[in-house]
Scaffold this motif. Structure first.
Motif, PDB file in Angstrom:
ATOM      1  N   THR A 196     102.038  31.957  74.283  1.00  0.00           N
ATOM      2  CA  THR A 196     102.023  31.284  75.583  1.00  0.00           C
ATOM      3  C   THR A 196     101.505  32.253  76.645  1.00  0.00           C
ATOM      4  O   THR A 196     101.423  33.470  76.417  1.00  0.00           O
ATOM      5  CB  THR A 196     103.436  30.817  75.996  1.00  0.00           C
ATOM      6  OG1 THR A 196     104.211  31.974  76.371  1.00  0.00           O
ATOM      7  CG2 THR A 196     104.120  30.041  74.884  1.00  0.00           C
ATOM      8  N   PRO A 197     101.206  31.757  77.851  1.00  0.00           N
ATOM      9  CA  PRO A 197     100.810  32.646  78.946  1.00  0.00           C
ATOM     10  C   PRO A 197     101.895  33.646  79.344  1.00  0.00           C
ATOM     11  O   PRO A 197     101.585  34.676  79.945  1.00  0.00           O
ATOM     12  CB  PRO A 197     100.518  31.673  80.092  1.00  0.00           C
ATOM     13  CG  PRO A 197     100.151  30.392  79.422  1.00  0.00           C
ATOM     14  CD  PRO A 197     101.020  30.330  78.212  1.00  0.00           C
ATOM     15  N   VAL A 198     103.164  33.358  79.029  1.00  0.00           N
ATOM     16  CA  VAL A 198     104.239  34.305  79.323  1.00  0.00           C
ATOM     17  C   VAL A 198     104.043  35.585  78.514  1.00  0.00           C
ATOM     18  O   VAL A 198     104.164  36.704  79.032  1.00  0.00           O
ATOM     19  CB  VAL A 198     105.619  33.683  79.031  1.00  0.00           C
ATOM     20  CG1 VAL A 198     106.739  34.673  79.359  1.00  0.00           C
ATOM     21  CG2 VAL A 198     105.802  32.397  79.813  1.00  0.00           C
ATOM     22  N   TYR A 199     103.752  35.419  77.234  1.00  0.00           N
ATOM     23  CA  TYR A 199     103.457  36.559  76.349  1.00  0.00           C
ATOM     24  C   TYR A 199     102.317  37.382  76.929  1.00  0.00           C
ATOM     25  O   TYR A 199     102.392  38.619  77.028  1.00  0.00           O
ATOM     26  CB  TYR A 199     103.105  36.019  74.963  1.00  0.00           C
ATOM     27  CG  TYR A 199     102.745  37.044  73.915  1.00  0.00           C
ATOM     28  CD1 TYR A 199     103.677  37.440  72.961  1.00  0.00           C
ATOM     29  CD2 TYR A 199     101.464  37.589  73.848  1.00  0.00           C
ATOM     30  CE1 TYR A 199     103.350  38.359  71.972  1.00  0.00           C
ATOM     31  CE2 TYR A 199     101.125  38.518  72.866  1.00  0.00           C
ATOM     32  CZ  TYR A 199     102.074  38.888  71.932  1.00  0.00           C
ATOM     33  OH  TYR A 199     101.738  39.806  70.973  1.00  0.00           O
ATOM     34  N   ASP A 200     101.249  36.702  77.341  1.00  0.00           N
ATOM     35  CA  ASP A 200     100.079  37.393  77.889  1.00  0.00           C
ATOM     36  C   ASP A 200     100.421  38.123  79.183  1.00  0.00           C
ATOM     37  O   ASP A 200      99.939  39.242  79.420  1.00  0.00           O
ATOM     38  CB  ASP A 200      98.941  36.395  78.148  1.00  0.00           C
ATOM     39  CG  ASP A 200      98.446  35.727  76.870  1.00  0.00           C
ATOM     40  OD1 ASP A 200      98.596  36.338  75.786  1.00  0.00           O
ATOM     41  OD2 ASP A 200      97.924  34.604  76.950  1.00  0.00           O
ATOM     42  N   ALA A 201     101.250  37.526  80.024  1.00  0.00           N
ATOM     43  CA  ALA A 201     101.617  38.146  81.298  1.00  0.00           C
ATOM     44  C   ALA A 201     102.455  39.405  81.084  1.00  0.00           C
ATOM     45  O   ALA A 201     102.292  40.398  81.812  1.00  0.00           O
ATOM     46  CB  ALA A 201     102.383  37.148  82.172  1.00  0.00           C
ATOM     47  N   ILE A 202     103.331  39.388  80.084  1.00  0.00           N
ATOM     48  CA  ILE A 202     104.117  40.588  79.759  1.00  0.00           C
ATOM     49  C   ILE A 202     103.194  41.716  79.322  1.00  0.00           C
ATOM     50  O   ILE A 202     103.325  42.863  79.774  1.00  0.00           O
ATOM     51  CB  ILE A 202     105.161  40.275  78.663  1.00  0.00           C
ATOM     52  CG1 ILE A 202     106.203  39.300  79.182  1.00  0.00           C
ATOM     53  CG2 ILE A 202     105.830  41.562  78.173  1.00  0.00           C
ATOM     54  CD1 ILE A 202     107.126  38.740  78.105  1.00  0.00           C
ATOM     55  N   HIS A 203     102.235  41.395  78.468  1.00  0.00           N
ATOM     56  CA  HIS A 203     101.289  42.416  78.002  1.00  0.00           C
ATOM     57  C   HIS A 203     100.402  42.914  79.135  1.00  0.00           C
ATOM     58  O   HIS A 203     100.070  44.105  79.196  1.00  0.00           O
ATOM     59  CB  HIS A 203     100.447  41.857  76.854  1.00  0.00           C
ATOM     60  CG  HIS A 203     101.139  41.932  75.528  1.00  0.00           C
ATOM     61  ND1 HIS A 203     100.903  42.930  74.611  1.00  0.00           N
ATOM     62  CD2 HIS A 203     102.095  41.141  74.973  1.00  0.00           C
ATOM     63  CE1 HIS A 203     101.659  42.757  73.550  1.00  0.00           C
ATOM     64  NE2 HIS A 203     102.395  41.668  73.738  1.00  0.00           N
ATOM     65  N   LYS A 204     100.027  42.035  80.036  1.00  0.00           N
ATOM     66  CA  LYS A 204      99.215  42.450  81.179  1.00  0.00           C
ATOM     67  C   LYS A 204      99.993  43.413  82.069  1.00  0.00           C
ATOM     68  O   LYS A 204      99.467  44.446  82.507  1.00  0.00           O
ATOM     69  CB  LYS A 204      98.777  41.227  81.989  1.00  0.00           C
ATOM     70  CG  LYS A 204      97.854  41.572  83.155  1.00  0.00           C
ATOM     71  CD  LYS A 204      97.381  40.325  83.881  1.00  0.00           C
ATOM     72  CE  LYS A 204      96.467  40.697  85.053  1.00  0.00           C
ATOM     73  NZ  LYS A 204      96.009  39.489  85.796  1.00  0.00           N
ATOM     74  N   ALA A 205     101.251  43.090  82.328  1.00  0.00           N
ATOM     75  CA  ALA A 205     102.093  43.974  83.139  1.00  0.00           C
ATOM     76  C   ALA A 205     102.216  45.345  82.475  1.00  0.00           C
ATOM     77  O   ALA A 205     102.097  46.390  83.133  1.00  0.00           O
ATOM     78  CB  ALA A 205     103.470  43.347  83.334  1.00  0.00           C
TER      79      ALA A 205
ATOM     80  N   ASN B 118      99.174  47.376  82.793  1.00  0.00           N
ATOM     81  CA  ASN B 118      98.985  47.825  84.174  1.00  0.00           C
ATOM     82  C   ASN B 118      99.980  48.906  84.593  1.00  0.00           C
ATOM     83  O   ASN B 118      99.948  49.364  85.731  1.00  0.00           O
ATOM     84  CB  ASN B 118      99.103  46.637  85.136  1.00  0.00           C
ATOM     85  CG  ASN B 118      97.895  45.723  85.057  1.00  0.00           C
ATOM     86  OD1 ASN B 118      96.823  46.123  84.598  1.00  0.00           O
ATOM     87  ND2 ASN B 118      98.050  44.481  85.502  1.00  0.00           N
ATOM     88  N   GLY B 119     100.879  49.285  83.669  1.00  0.00           N
ATOM     89  CA  GLY B 119     101.784  50.385  83.970  1.00  0.00           C
ATOM     90  C   GLY B 119     103.227  50.007  84.184  1.00  0.00           C
ATOM     91  O   GLY B 119     104.049  50.854  84.548  1.00  0.00           O
ATOM     92  N   ALA B 120     103.587  48.744  83.960  1.00  0.00           N
ATOM     93  CA  ALA B 120     104.980  48.329  84.138  1.00  0.00           C
ATOM     94  C   ALA B 120     105.860  48.885  83.022  1.00  0.00           C
ATOM     95  O   ALA B 120     105.386  49.199  81.925  1.00  0.00           O
ATOM     96  CB  ALA B 120     105.080  46.804  84.157  1.00  0.00           C
ATOM     97  N   THR B 121     107.148  48.988  83.322  1.00  0.00           N
ATOM     98  CA  THR B 121     108.138  49.306  82.295  1.00  0.00           C
ATOM     99  C   THR B 121     108.746  47.999  81.799  1.00  0.00           C
ATOM    100  O   THR B 121     109.230  47.188  82.591  1.00  0.00           O
ATOM    101  CB  THR B 121     109.252  50.208  82.864  1.00  0.00           C
ATOM    102  OG1 THR B 121     108.683  51.486  83.191  1.00  0.00           O
ATOM    103  CG2 THR B 121     110.377  50.408  81.853  1.00  0.00           C
ATOM    104  N   ILE B 122     108.702  47.799  80.485  1.00  0.00           N
ATOM    105  CA  ILE B 122     109.314  46.628  79.862  1.00  0.00           C
ATOM    106  C   ILE B 122     110.621  47.091  79.234  1.00  0.00           C
ATOM    107  O   ILE B 122     110.623  47.984  78.386  1.00  0.00           O
ATOM    108  CB  ILE B 122     108.402  45.996  78.791  1.00  0.00           C
ATOM    109  CG1 ILE B 122     106.949  45.880  79.285  1.00  0.00           C
ATOM    110  CG2 ILE B 122     108.955  44.646  78.360  1.00  0.00           C
ATOM    111  CD1 ILE B 122     106.758  45.017  80.493  1.00  0.00           C
ATOM    112  N   ALA B 123     111.720  46.515  79.677  1.00  0.00           N
ATOM    113  CA  ALA B 123     113.037  46.932  79.209  1.00  0.00           C
ATOM    114  C   ALA B 123     113.752  45.751  78.570  1.00  0.00           C
ATOM    115  O   ALA B 123     113.415  44.589  78.815  1.00  0.00           O
ATOM    116  CB  ALA B 123     113.866  47.479  80.373  1.00  0.00           C
ATOM    117  N   GLY B 124     114.748  46.063  77.757  1.00  0.00           N
ATOM    118  CA  GLY B 124     115.519  45.000  77.135  1.00  0.00           C
ATOM    119  C   GLY B 124     116.741  45.562  76.452  1.00  0.00           C
ATOM    120  O   GLY B 124     116.811  46.762  76.155  1.00  0.00           O
ATOM    121  N   THR B 125     117.724  44.699  76.213  1.00  0.00           N
ATOM    122  CA  THR B 125     118.941  45.110  75.526  1.00  0.00           C
ATOM    123  C   THR B 125     119.269  44.131  74.417  1.00  0.00           C
ATOM    124  O   THR B 125     119.003  42.929  74.543  1.00  0.00           O
ATOM    125  CB  THR B 125     120.121  45.198  76.518  1.00  0.00           C
ATOM    126  OG1 THR B 125     121.256  45.751  75.849  1.00  0.00           O
ATOM    127  CG2 THR B 125     120.500  43.837  77.084  1.00  0.00           C
TER     128      THR B 125
END
Length: 286
Positions: free
Chosen positions: A131-140, A143-150
């Motif tokens: 979905t576009p959500v998956y693509d937006a996470i990868h784009k972020a 671009n230098g974002a930190t992706i975090a999760g628990t």
């Protein structure tokens, strides 16, 4: 020889530019902050914010879709984060009907820190995958974002994701009672980590059998077990441990075999244990 010299110089220049480009691309990528579940101390939250290093105008996006009660998941995460973070914290509870919401997608792609809550990793990926959500996470991330999760938000980071479901021993328990071939269910995750599998709540729930089952299925992978109140920070191939407990690394099984009874066996395996401040490296291919 004189005619060859310009060609050699050209090849070297092209190779140099290619390597330089790869270095630049690697440095342009963001970071991963992967928590093994459990309590999130103020120190752990401070470390996550410091890793993301948000500016005054940056914001945090929470993706609570793993949770059975997404609004509750958002509420408790916000309670943990607000004391150590002055940035805006927004809740994007995507559903199958909302995955094309342009305003949310644009904001997600431009977030400085994205946090994926705990719950059920399959529930999250059923909404996000392809979905576009998956693509937006990868784009972020690019671009230098930190992706975090628990917890479930940790499991989804891998390209090959442990779901927690057993295939041959169908009675659920927090760990596997058997180490059988093809007992572990693997589904497609976010793919922010390649050649690597993450397991969470690791020591407190004794998930060694589960991770051994994973490495039997993917013997060339690094299999990482993260305990509760503990996290790994991933920057390219470099991993730094932070938090209160330990991180386990299993990799490189020797003489791995499956018996006719479907039992897994091996002569040896590389087993490492790390605590806060330790650094190790994995082989990621993007």
């Amino acid at each position: 020889m004189k005619k060859l010299l310009p060609c050699i110089l050209t090849i070297c220049l092209v190779s140099f530019l290619s390597v330089t480009s790869q270095i630049e691309n690697t440095s342009a990528k963001g970071k991963l902050f992967i928590i093994g579940g459990g309590d999130r101390s103020a120190e752990l939250m401070k470390k996550m914010v410091a890793t993301a290093a948000p500016g005054a105008k940056d914001y945090v996006v929470v993706l609570p879709m793993s949770g059975e009660n997404p609004d509750t998941s958002f509420y408790y995460f916000k309670q943990d984060l607000q004391p150590v973070c002055n940035n805006a914290i927004v809740n994007f509870n995507f559903t199958k009907e909302k995955v094309n919401n342009k305003n949310w997608l644009d904001s997600l792609a431009n977030a400085k820190l994205i946090f994926i809550t705990g719950g059920d990793q399959k529930r999250f990926m059923n909404i996000v995958l392809h979905t576009p959500v998956y693509d937006a996470i990868h784009k972020a991330y690019a671009n230098g974002a930190t992706i975090a999760g628990t917890s479930a938000g940790a499991a989804v980071m891998s390209e090959q994701m442990i779901t927690g479901k057993q295939l041959t021993d169908t009675i659920y328990s927090s760990t596997f009672k058997k180490i059988h071939h093809n007992n572990i269910e693997i589904k497609e995750g976010l793919g922010l980590l390649t050649n690597t599998i993450i397991d969470q709540h690791f020591i407190v729930r004794s998930r060694y059998n589960r991770l051994l089952s994973a490495i039997a299925k993917f013997p060339t992978y690094a299999c990482i077990g993260i305990d509760e109140a503990t996290a790994i920070i991933v920057e390219g191939n470099k991993i730094t441990v932070t938090g209160e407990s330990q991180v386990l690394l299993m990799q490189k099984p020797v003489d791995l075999k499956i018996t006719v009874e479907n039992l897994i066996k091996m002569k040896s395996i590389q087993f490492s244990m790390f605590t806060s401040g330790d650094i190790f490296y994995i082989n990621q291919a993007h």
